[in-house]
Each structure stands twice: as structure tokens, then as C-alpha cells.
Design a protein around this motif. Structure first.
Motif, short mmCIF file in Angstrom:
data_model
loop_
_atom_site.label_atom_id
_atom_site.label_comp_id
_atom_site.label_asym_id
_atom_site.label_seq_id
_atom_site.Cartn_x
_atom_site.Cartn_y
_atom_site.Cartn_z
N LYS A 1 0.89 5.45 0.06
CA LYS A 1 0.15 6.68 0.33
C LYS A 1 1.08 7.85 0.03
O LYS A 1 2.23 7.86 0.46
CB LYS A 1 -0.30 6.76 1.78
N GLU B 1 -4.34 3.51 -5.23
CA GLU B 1 -4.89 2.16 -5.32
C GLU B 1 -5.78 1.98 -6.53
O GLU B 1 -6.34 2.92 -7.07
CB GLU B 1 -5.69 1.82 -4.06
N GLY C 1 -0.85 11.11 2.49
CA GLY C 1 -2.07 10.58 3.10
C GLY C 1 -3.09 10.04 2.11
O GLY C 1 -4.05 9.39 2.51
N ASN C 2 -2.91 10.29 0.82
CA ASN C 2 -3.84 9.79 -0.19
C ASN C 2 -3.36 8.44 -0.72
O ASN C 2 -2.24 8.33 -1.22
CB ASN C 2 -3.98 10.77 -1.36
N LYS C 3 -4.21 7.45 -0.60
CA LYS C 3 -3.86 6.10 -1.00
C LYS C 3 -3.85 5.96 -2.52
O LYS C 3 -4.76 6.40 -3.20
CB LYS C 3 -4.86 5.13 -0.38
N GLU D 1 0.85 -1.19 0.00
CA GLU D 1 0.00 0.00 0.00
C GLU D 1 0.88 1.24 0.00
O GLU D 1 1.77 1.39 0.83
CB GLU D 1 -0.90 -0.01 1.23
#
Length: 147
Positions: A83, A90, A86-88, A81
Motif C-alpha cells: 500500500k 494490486e 493507503g492505496n493498494k 500486499e
């Protein structure tokens, strides 16, 4: 030519078998070509999809690198994962695996990373994308500069 048309004997069994064999060979070659083309199309389509996803990730990362003075890249090695501030990053069908990351050179990523990036320095990044249907990953290795 008129003699052959006026001849009512028809085709012999050997002529009929020979024409069936030739027809079967031609149809076998054509169907093999069509199946091979369809398989190649699917593989190419998956590669292009991974390439587009990589471009989206790089565009997002470049935009952040050029607009912010500092930001944080978090990477969880066990879940793959990523980020960015703070924004993933995906997509449910794609696995992004970060392999190298650094501000002065490519540094191996062997566990979790929490890197504070200064946009005054270049960002060296290498990652690979893969989906669950296609085993061969799409690899990206690049340097992102502010200007």
C-alpha cells in the motif's frame, strides 16, 4: 523434357516413397518452427505484461514521490500486499514481492514494513513481479529521486 512428359510409365514406388520422405521432413521442420515460435511468443508476451505492470507501479510511486513531501509505504510480507499512502497496489493476476527498500540504501525486507518516506531523500526500491502462469519473476531495482 518432351521425352519425360510423353513417357506414360508414371512414378516408381521408390520415387514416390523418396518424395514422401522429403515432404515429411520439410513439413516436420516447418511445424516444429511454428510451434517453437508460438511458445516463444507466449513467454515474451508474459514478460512484456510484467514489464508494463512494473512501469505502472514505478510511475505511481514516482508521481507520489515527486508531489508529496512525505508518504507511507506499507508492505505485508505474508500476503505480498503493498500500500502506498493507503492505496493498494494490486492486480489479481500478478504477485508483487518487495525485496529491498530504504531511504539511504537498499535494505532487505524480511517481514512487514511500514516506512515513512521523505521525498527530500531518494527512495531505493527493489521488487519482483510474477504471475501464476509464468514462473520466472520480473525484477526491478531502481532509485527514485524528487528531481
Amino acid at each position: 523434357m518432351k521425352k519425360y512428359i510423353l513417357n506414360n510409365r508414371g512414378l516408381t514406388l521408390i520415387e514416390l516413397l523418396a518424395s514422401l520422405v522429403i515432404f515429411s521432413l520439410i513439413m516436420g521442420l516447418i511445424s516444429g518452427l511454428i510451434i517453437n515460435s508460438a511458445n516463444h511468443f507466449e513467454v515474451t508476451k508474459k514478460k512484456v505484461s510484467l514489464s508494463q505492470e512494473a512501469n505502472l507501479i514505478l510511475a505511481q510511486l514516482t508521481r507520489i514521490h515527486q508531489t508529496k513531501s512525505t508518504y507511507i509505504i506499507d508492505y505485508n510480507y505474508s500476503t505480498n500486499e503493498i500500500k502506498i499512502d493507503g492505496n493498494k497496489v494490486e492486480n489479481s493476476n500478478i504477485v508483487v514481492k518487495l525485496s529491498r527498500l530504504g531511504q539511504s540504501d537498499y535494505k532487505e525486507v524480511a517481514n512487514n514494513v511500514n516506512l515513512k518516506v521523505s521525498s527530500r531523500k531518494p527512495l531505493y526500491i527493489e521488487f519482483s513481479l510474477s504471475n501464476y502462469e509464468h514462473s520466472e519473476p520480473y525484477k526491478v531495482k531502481t532509485v527514485i529521486n524528487r528531481y
